[in-house]
Write an enzyme that holds these catalytic residues in place. Structure first.
Site, PDB file in Angstrom:
ATOM      1  N   GLU A 276       0.621  -1.259   0.084  1.00  0.00           N
ATOM      2  CA  GLU A 276      -0.018   0.009  -0.032  1.00  0.00           C
ATOM      3  C   GLU A 276       0.880   1.153   0.065  1.00  0.00           C
ATOM      4  O   GLU A 276       0.524   1.964  -0.709  1.00  0.00           O
ATOM      5  CB  GLU A 276      -1.042  -0.112   1.198  1.00  0.00           C
ATOM      6  CG  GLU A 276      -1.953  -1.281   0.943  1.00  0.00           C
ATOM      7  CD  GLU A 276      -3.104  -1.207   1.796  1.00  0.00           C
ATOM      8  OE1 GLU A 276      -3.273  -0.325   2.952  1.00  0.00           O
ATOM      9  OE2 GLU A 276      -3.730  -2.300   1.954  1.00  0.00           O
ATOM     10  N   GLU A 277       1.762   1.197   0.628  1.00  0.00           N
ATOM     11  CA  GLU A 277       2.702   2.309   0.820  1.00  0.00           C
ATOM     12  C   GLU A 277       3.205   2.711  -0.488  1.00  0.00           C
ATOM     13  O   GLU A 277       3.483   3.816  -0.978  1.00  0.00           O
ATOM     14  CB  GLU A 277       4.028   2.140   1.738  1.00  0.00           C
ATOM     15  CG  GLU A 277       5.268   3.059   1.635  1.00  0.00           C
ATOM     16  CD  GLU A 277       6.203   3.059   3.079  1.00  0.00           C
ATOM     17  OE1 GLU A 277       5.617   2.286   3.915  1.00  0.00           O
ATOM     18  OE2 GLU A 277       7.259   3.561   2.685  1.00  0.00           O
TER      19      GLU A 277
END
Ligand SMILES: Cc1cc2nc3c(=O)[nH]c(=O)nc-3n(C[C@H](O)[C@H](O)[C@H](O)COP(=O)(O)OP(=O)(O)OC[C@H]3O[C@@H](n4cnc5c(N)ncnc54)[C@H](O)[C@@H]3O)c2cc1C
Length: 418
Positions: A276-277
């Site tokens: 997600e980062e």
């Protein structure tokens, strides 16, 4: 804060695809299904844009000069409108939307006229909270996730250390069990939100056995705990408005119930959290890059050299057209990775490619555009020089380009076997 016509994130109707479902939720089942210019995506984007235009952009220059910004104040506005929990479980105040909405938000944050504030928000939504949301106990999520979604608490992510950035497995910070507590010793380096954060999602070694991938845990560390020293604020090339700190832990006690998920599974959780980062970081550059190109078009259209606008030189408008094409290619890659992620696939390969492409393209665009601004572009206060300084981070932070290449080559089967 919100207009009557434009719903905030908390007001979106039940008919929104994926509403009320845990992330990953409803899966778009065809490539090219994402279109943020329509329907509820558009309404949410407009709502976020209003917050950016009214509560962020007018203050960005002041915050950049101050080398910090009031994260609690900005997060509260975003939290009230639902933007800090778009993809988080409803039980903790989130909206339970699928991750396409997270990417939509990251993209829209490109309207902020600096990189620092979006990065700080991204840390809260997509870097320090995904593992807590997915693996944290109900008690831990009620205590730390819910107020973070509401915008009452600011979080940070503590992975990197002075001696361990790219090589996450080599972090040295330890969290040893002692009765009902963990006792943490070590330090974390380059921590975004570090000076202001109320809590840290901290990666620490919790075992001497199991090898570097099976001996780490993620812990929620309250930043007011005794033994934490965050006096070392770091001075950076760019991203000025965000505070970045080195943080020292000197026998810091946190209760064992602050463990996220299972003990010694932290490295695996962090690798998942990186997906997600990295998607977030690639998505957050798209509109920001378009903004640099647009500003450059405006500047070169009005500035005349040798009797005509700089933009009228074919080398200039061709280059800008080429860069815009590259941005569209990045957008397509980010959307494809996001769709596969929402469909429940492991997107390590695509997310790494998107992160790599985003980091490289951002600095290429900022550098190419600055050239056409001439001396004005070289001035500290010009928007394009700020972009150059800010964008440079994304080939280093959240995994350097070479780390992305290493992952991609491994997954392509071209890296030598170790
Ligand atoms: C402004 C800023 C904010 C940050 N925020 C956070 C945060 O909130 N939380 C957090 O945990 N961390 C944060 N970081 C840390 C960031 O994630 C690390 O800087 C990054 O992972 C790189 O680690 P490093 O700096 O130790 O570089 P190193 O690991 O020392 O690597 C240096 C360089 O070596 C090269 N390299 C690395 N591996 C390879 C390889 N396999 N092959 C060839 N070359 C290679 C790359 O070019 C890399 O840039 C932040 C950093 C900055 C600058």
């Amino acid at each position: 804060m919100s207009s009557p016509e434009i719903p905030t994130a908390t007001e979106i109707p039940e008919s929104v695809p994926g509403a009320g479902q845990p992330s990953p939720g409803t899966a778009p089942n065809q490539i090219g299904a994402i279109d943020f210019t329509t329907g509820d995506y558009r309404m949410l984007a407009d709502s976020l844009r209003r917050i950016i235009d009214e509560d962020v952009n007018p203050y960005v220059d002041e915050w950049e000069e101050a080398r910090t910004y009031p994260a609690h104040q900005v997060f509260k506005k975003l939290g009230d409108a639902g933007f800090l929990g778009l993809t988080k479980p409803e039980a903790y105040g989130g909206l339970g939307l699928d991750y396409t909405y997270g990417v939509m938000m990251a993209e829209q944050l490109g309207h902020v006229r600096c990189g620092a504030v979006p990065m700080s928000i991204g840390v809260q939504t997509d870097m320090c909270t995904p593992a807590l949301a997915r693996f944290g106990s109900d008690e831990l999520r009620a205590e730390w996730l819910a107020p973070s979604i509401a915008g009452d608490l600011v979080g940070c992510i503590g992975v990197s250390e002075e001696g361990a950035g790219s090589d996450v497995a080599s972090v040295k910070t330890t969290a040893r069990r002692d009765g009902d507590d963990y006792v943490i010793r070590g330090n974390k380096m380059w921590i975004t939100n570090g000076m202001q954060a109320d809590w840290m999602c901290c990666l620490a070694n919790t075992s001497e056995q199991g090898g570097p991938h099976r001996n780490k845990s993620l812990l929620v560390v309250p930043m007011d705990a005794k033994g934490i020293d965050r006096s070392r604020k770091l001075h950076k090339l760019g991203m000025w408005a965000s505070d970045t700190a080195q943080i020292f832990f000197d026998d810091v006690r946190v209760p064992r119930r602050h463990l996220i998920g299972e003990e010694n599974e932290g490295f695996r959780y962090q690798m998942m959290q990186f997906q997600e980062e990295r998607l977030w970081s690639a998505a957050s550059g798209i509109i920001a890059m378009e903004r640099i190109i647009r500003d450059t078009i405006e500047y070169t259209r009005q500035r005349r050299v040798f009797g005509r606008p700089i933009l009228d030189n074919q080398v200039v408008h061709f280059r800008l057209a080429e860069l815009q094409t590259e941005v569209e290619a990045l957008r397509a890659l980010v959307y494809r990775a996001t769709e596969r992620y929402v469909a429940g696939e492991d997107v390590t390969r695509l997310a790494s490619m998107a992160k790599l492409k985003g980091g490289r393209l951002g600095r290429e665009i900022a550098d190419s555009c600055l050239q056409y601004w001439g001396g004005q572009g070289y001035m500290w206060e010009s928007s394009v020089s700020r972009s150059l300084r800010d964008m440079r981070l994304w080939s280093i932070g959240a995994g350097a380009d070479e780390v992305m290449l290493q992952i991609i080559a491994k997954l392509e089967g071209t890296a030598p076997q170790e």
